[in-house]
Design a protein around this motif. Structure first.
Motif, PDB file in Angstrom:
ATOM      1  N   HIS A   1     -15.891   6.228   1.948  1.00 23.92           N
ATOM      2  CA  HIS A   1     -16.512   5.735   1.070  1.00 23.92           C
ATOM      3  C   HIS A   1     -15.420   4.977   0.007  1.00 23.92           C
ATOM      4  N   THR A   2     -15.893   4.266  -1.021  1.00 21.05           N
ATOM      5  CA  THR A   2     -15.193   3.716  -2.011  1.00 21.05           C
ATOM      6  C   THR A   2     -14.731   4.490  -3.144  1.00 21.05           C
ATOM      7  N   TYR A   3     -15.494   5.671  -3.314  1.00 27.08           N
ATOM      8  CA  TYR A   3     -15.409   6.668  -4.471  1.00 27.08           C
ATOM      9  C   TYR A   3     -15.558   8.202  -3.852  1.00 27.08           C
ATOM     10  N   CYS A   4     -15.332   8.990  -4.722  1.00 25.32           N
ATOM     11  CA  CYS A   4     -15.568  10.505  -4.307  1.00 25.32           C
ATOM     12  C   CYS A   4     -16.958  11.035  -4.640  1.00 25.32           C
ATOM     13  N   ASP A   5     -17.557  10.571  -3.817  1.00 22.03           N
ATOM     14  CA  ASP A   5     -19.240  11.367  -3.940  1.00 22.03           C
ATOM     15  C   ASP A   5     -19.368  12.704  -3.527  1.00 22.03           C
ATOM     16  N   HIS A   6     -19.846  13.527  -4.090  1.00 21.69           N
ATOM     17  CA  HIS A   6     -19.967  15.018  -3.810  1.00 21.69           C
ATOM     18  C   HIS A   6     -20.198  15.201  -2.279  1.00 21.69           C
ATOM     19  N   MET A   7     -21.270  14.656  -1.643  1.00 24.73           N
ATOM     20  CA  MET A   7     -21.573  15.139  -0.343  1.00 24.73           C
ATOM     21  C   MET A   7     -20.325  14.275   0.658  1.00 24.73           C
ATOM     22  N   ALA A   8     -19.924  13.194   0.279  1.00 26.06           N
ATOM     23  CA  ALA A   8     -19.003  12.516   1.358  1.00 26.06           C
ATOM     24  C   ALA A   8     -17.897  13.439   1.044  1.00 26.06           C
TER      25      ALA A   8
ATOM     26  N   PHE B   1     -10.019  -2.772  -2.621  1.00 27.80           N
ATOM     27  CA  PHE B   1     -10.091  -3.896  -2.072  1.00 27.80           C
ATOM     28  C   PHE B   1      -8.835  -4.895  -2.047  1.00 27.80           C
ATOM     29  N   TRP B   2      -8.283  -4.909  -3.227  1.00 20.29           N
ATOM     30  CA  TRP B   2      -7.248  -5.833  -3.461  1.00 20.29           C
ATOM     31  C   TRP B   2      -5.749  -5.553  -3.110  1.00 20.29           C
ATOM     32  N   PHE B   3      -5.619  -3.956  -3.390  1.00 23.42           N
ATOM     33  CA  PHE B   3      -4.305  -3.608  -2.985  1.00 23.42           C
ATOM     34  C   PHE B   3      -4.117  -2.714  -2.013  1.00 23.42           C
ATOM     35  N   ASN B   4      -5.224  -2.357  -1.412  1.00 26.35           N
ATOM     36  CA  ASN B   4      -5.019  -1.387  -0.308  1.00 26.35           C
ATOM     37  C   ASN B   4      -4.842  -0.067  -0.832  1.00 26.35           C
ATOM     38  N   LEU B   5      -4.863   0.266  -2.070  1.00 24.87           N
ATOM     39  CA  LEU B   5      -4.428   1.465  -2.683  1.00 24.87           C
ATOM     40  C   LEU B   5      -5.695   2.567  -2.436  1.00 24.87           C
ATOM     41  N   ASN B   6      -5.622   3.059  -1.239  1.00 30.48           N
ATOM     42  CA  ASN B   6      -6.628   4.043  -0.774  1.00 30.48           C
ATOM     43  C   ASN B   6      -6.439   5.410  -1.186  1.00 30.48           C
ATOM     44  N   GLY B   7      -5.104   5.825  -1.560  1.00 32.69           N
ATOM     45  CA  GLY B   7      -5.019   7.383  -1.891  1.00 32.69           C
ATOM     46  C   GLY B   7      -5.588   7.601  -3.082  1.00 32.69           C
ATOM     47  N   ILE B   8      -5.990   8.992  -3.065  1.00 31.27           N
ATOM     48  CA  ILE B   8      -6.199   9.757  -4.247  1.00 31.27           C
ATOM     49  C   ILE B   8      -5.941  11.179  -4.383  1.00 31.27           C
TER      50      ILE B   8
ATOM     51  N   ALA C   1       0.740  -1.067  -0.009  1.00 31.03           N
ATOM     52  CA  ALA C   1       0.042   0.016   0.136  1.00 31.03           C
ATOM     53  C   ALA C   1       0.866   1.293  -0.055  1.00 31.03           C
ATOM     54  N   PHE C   2       0.170   2.371  -0.415  1.00 32.96           N
ATOM     55  CA  PHE C   2       1.023   3.635  -0.549  1.00 32.96           C
ATOM     56  C   PHE C   2       1.474   4.096   1.063  1.00 32.96           C
ATOM     57  N   ASN C   3       2.277   4.584   1.391  1.00 32.68           N
ATOM     58  CA  ASN C   3       2.631   5.162   2.607  1.00 32.68           C
ATOM     59  C   ASN C   3       2.070   6.642   2.746  1.00 32.68           C
ATOM     60  N   LEU C   4       0.682   6.530   3.031  1.00 33.62           N
ATOM     61  CA  LEU C   4      -0.072   7.793   3.147  1.00 33.62           C
ATOM     62  C   LEU C   4      -0.250   8.029   4.478  1.00 33.62           C
ATOM     63  N   THR C   5      -0.499   9.396   4.776  1.00 31.41           N
ATOM     64  CA  THR C   5      -0.989   9.745   6.243  1.00 31.41           C
ATOM     65  C   THR C   5      -2.280  10.685   5.835  1.00 31.41           C
ATOM     66  N   PRO C   6      -3.554  10.552   6.685  1.00 29.48           N
ATOM     67  CA  PRO C   6      -4.587  11.253   6.518  1.00 29.48           C
ATOM     68  C   PRO C   6      -4.365  12.831   6.613  1.00 29.48           C
ATOM     69  N   SER C   7      -3.038  13.273   7.093  1.00 31.60           N
ATOM     70  CA  SER C   7      -2.942  14.538   7.211  1.00 31.60           C
ATOM     71  C   SER C   7      -2.129  15.117   6.004  1.00 31.60           C
ATOM     72  N   ASP C   8      -1.900  14.422   4.986  1.00 30.14           N
ATOM     73  CA  ASP C   8      -1.092  14.832   3.984  1.00 30.14           C
ATOM     74  C   ASP C   8      -2.031  15.911   2.945  1.00 30.14           C
ATOM     75  N   PRO C   9      -1.485  16.851   2.776  1.00 29.55           N
ATOM     76  CA  PRO C   9      -2.594  18.094   2.090  1.00 29.55           C
ATOM     77  C   PRO C   9      -2.993  17.747   0.607  1.00 29.55           C
ATOM     78  N   SER C  10      -2.209  16.942   0.204  1.00 25.66           N
ATOM     79  CA  SER C  10      -2.161  16.728  -1.435  1.00 25.66           C
ATOM     80  C   SER C  10      -3.096  15.470  -1.756  1.00 25.66           C
ATOM     81  N   ILE C  11      -3.509  14.682  -0.629  1.00 25.63           N
ATOM     82  CA  ILE C  11      -4.397  13.613  -1.015  1.00 25.63           C
ATOM     83  C   ILE C  11      -5.588  13.280  -0.180  1.00 25.63           C
TER      84      ILE C  11
END
Length: 312
Positions: free
Chosen positions: A178-185, A87-94, A3-13
Motif C-alpha cells: 500500500h502507499t500508507y499504513c491502513d489498519h488492515m494492511a 513515487f518520486w524518491f523511492n523512500l519506502n521505509g517508515i 533510496a534508503f538501504n532497507l531490508t524487508p527483515s529490518d525489525p524497526s521499519i
C-alpha cells in the motif's frame, strides 16, 4: 535522491510498496495526485482565510465548514506527502512508530470528518425546520463545545487500533502492499491472531459510520417533511438548495470511505492496484471538491472568496 538501504527483515521499519504492479508508472501517477493535493490545500486554506477575515461569516454554518476544511487538510497531509515521496524518491521505509502514528491520524480524522458531517446535517435541520430559533439553538459557544466532542470521539474509538497492533508480533517480511499504513494492511503483516483487531476495526467502522449515517438520515427525513409542506415554489427551491452542498459532500466522502474499508476485508476479487488507487482518491478527491462545492452553492461564501481572489 537515493533510496534508503532497507531490508524487508529490518525489525524497526515497515516498507510501503506503493501501488503494486504499477511501479514503473509511479512517476506518472504522482502528477495527478500532486495536483489534486495542491488544489485541495489551496481551496481549504482559502475557506479558512475568508471565514477568519470576514466577521459576517463567523456563524455556525461556516465554523462547521472550517472544521471540515481542517480535517480535510490534516487527513490528506497525513497520507499524500509520504505517498509522493514513495513515487518520486523511492523512500519506502517508515518506522513502526511512524506507521502507527500515521494510522491513528488518518483514521482518527476520518472519524472526525464523519462527526462534522452529522453536525452539518443538524445545522441544516435547524435552519429549515426551526429557522426562528436558529440563533438561540446553534450559538458559537455550542459549536465550540461540539468541536470538543468531535475531537474527543476519534481518540476514544481510534486510539485502540494502533495500541492493539503495537502488541502484535510482525513477520520477517514487513512489506505493506500500500502507499500508507491502513489498519488492515498493517494487521495482515502480523504473525499472530488478528481476530480482535479485525473485529474491533469492523465494529468501529459500522458502529461509528452506521450511527452517523442514521443520524443524517433522520435529519434529512425531518427536513424533507418540512420542505414538502412549503407551499411557495421560491421558498421550496431555496430550502432545497441549502441542503444540496451538504448532501454532495456526505455522499462523496461516505462512498469512498465505505469502499476502502469493505474492499480491504471482503474485496479479494478486486485488483490490488485498483483498490490502492481508489483508496488514495479518498484522501484527494473530497478535500479538493468540498471547498469548490460549498463555494459554488453558498452565495455568501462565494462572494467573499471572489472578493479576495479577484481584487487587484
Amino acid at each position: 535522491m537515493a533510496a534508503f538501504n532497507l531490508t524487508p527483515s529490518d525489525p524497526s521499519i515497515f516498507i510501503l510498496a506503493g501501488i503494486s504492479g504499477l511501479e514503473p508508472a509511479h512517476m506518472w501517477i504522482s502528477i495527478p495526485f500532486a495536483m489534486l493535493y495542491i488544489i485541495g490545500l489551496v481551496g481549504n486554506f482559502m475557506v479558512l482565510f475568508v471565514v477568519w477575515k470576514e466577521q459576517t461569516l463567523q456563524k455556525p454554518m461556516y465554523l462547521l465548514l472550517c472544521m471540515l476544511a481542517l480535517t480535510d487538510i490534516t487527513t490528506s497531509t497525513s497520507v499524500v506527502p509520504k505517498t509522493l515521496c514513495i513515487f518520486w524518491f523511492n523512500l519506502n521505509g517508515i518506522t513502526v512508530g511512524g506507521c502507527l502514528t500515521q494510522m491513528f491520524f488518518l483514521h482518527g480524522f476520518s472519524v472526525m470528518q464523519s462527526a462534522i458531517v452529522v453536525a452539518m446535517a443538524f445545522d441544516r435541520y435547524v435552519a429549515i425546520c426551526k429557522p426562528l430559533r436558529y440563533d438561540t439553538i446553534l450559538t458559537n459557544a455550542r459549536i465550540a463545545k461540539l468541536g470538543l466532542v468531535v475531537l474527543i470521539r476519534p481518540v476514544l474509538f481510534v486510539l485502540p487500533l494502533p495500541l492493539l497492533l503495537s502488541r502484535q508480533p510482525f513477520c520477517a517480511n514487513r512489506i505493506i502492499p500500500h502507499t500508507y499504513c491502513d489498519h488492515m494492511a498493517v494487521a495482515k503483516m502480523s504473525c499472530g491472531d488478528i481476530t480482535v483487531n479485525r473485529t474491533y476495526g469492523l465494529m468501529v467502522t459500522f458502529v461509528v459510520l452506521g450511527l452517523d449515517l442514521l443520524l443524517v438520515f433522520i435529519s434529512y427525513a425531518l427536513i424533507s417533511r418540512a420542505i414538502l409542506r412549503i407551499s411557495s415554489k421560491k421558498a421550496y427551491k431555496k430550502a432545497l438548495n441549502t441542503c444540496t452542498a451538504h448532501i454532495c459532500v456526505m455522499l462523496m466522502s461516505s462512498t469512498f470511505f465505505l469502499f476502502s474499508t469493505i474492499t480491504h476485508r471482503f474485496g479479494q476479487g478486486i485488483a490490488p492496484h485498483i483498490h490502492i488507487i481508489l483508496a488514495n482518491l479518498h484522501f484527494l478527491v473530497p478535500p479538493m471538491l468540498n471547498p469548490i462545492i460549498y463555494g459554488v452553492k453558498t452565495k455568501e461564501l462565494r462572494d467573499k472568496m471572489v472578493k479576495y481572489t479577484c481584487r487587484r
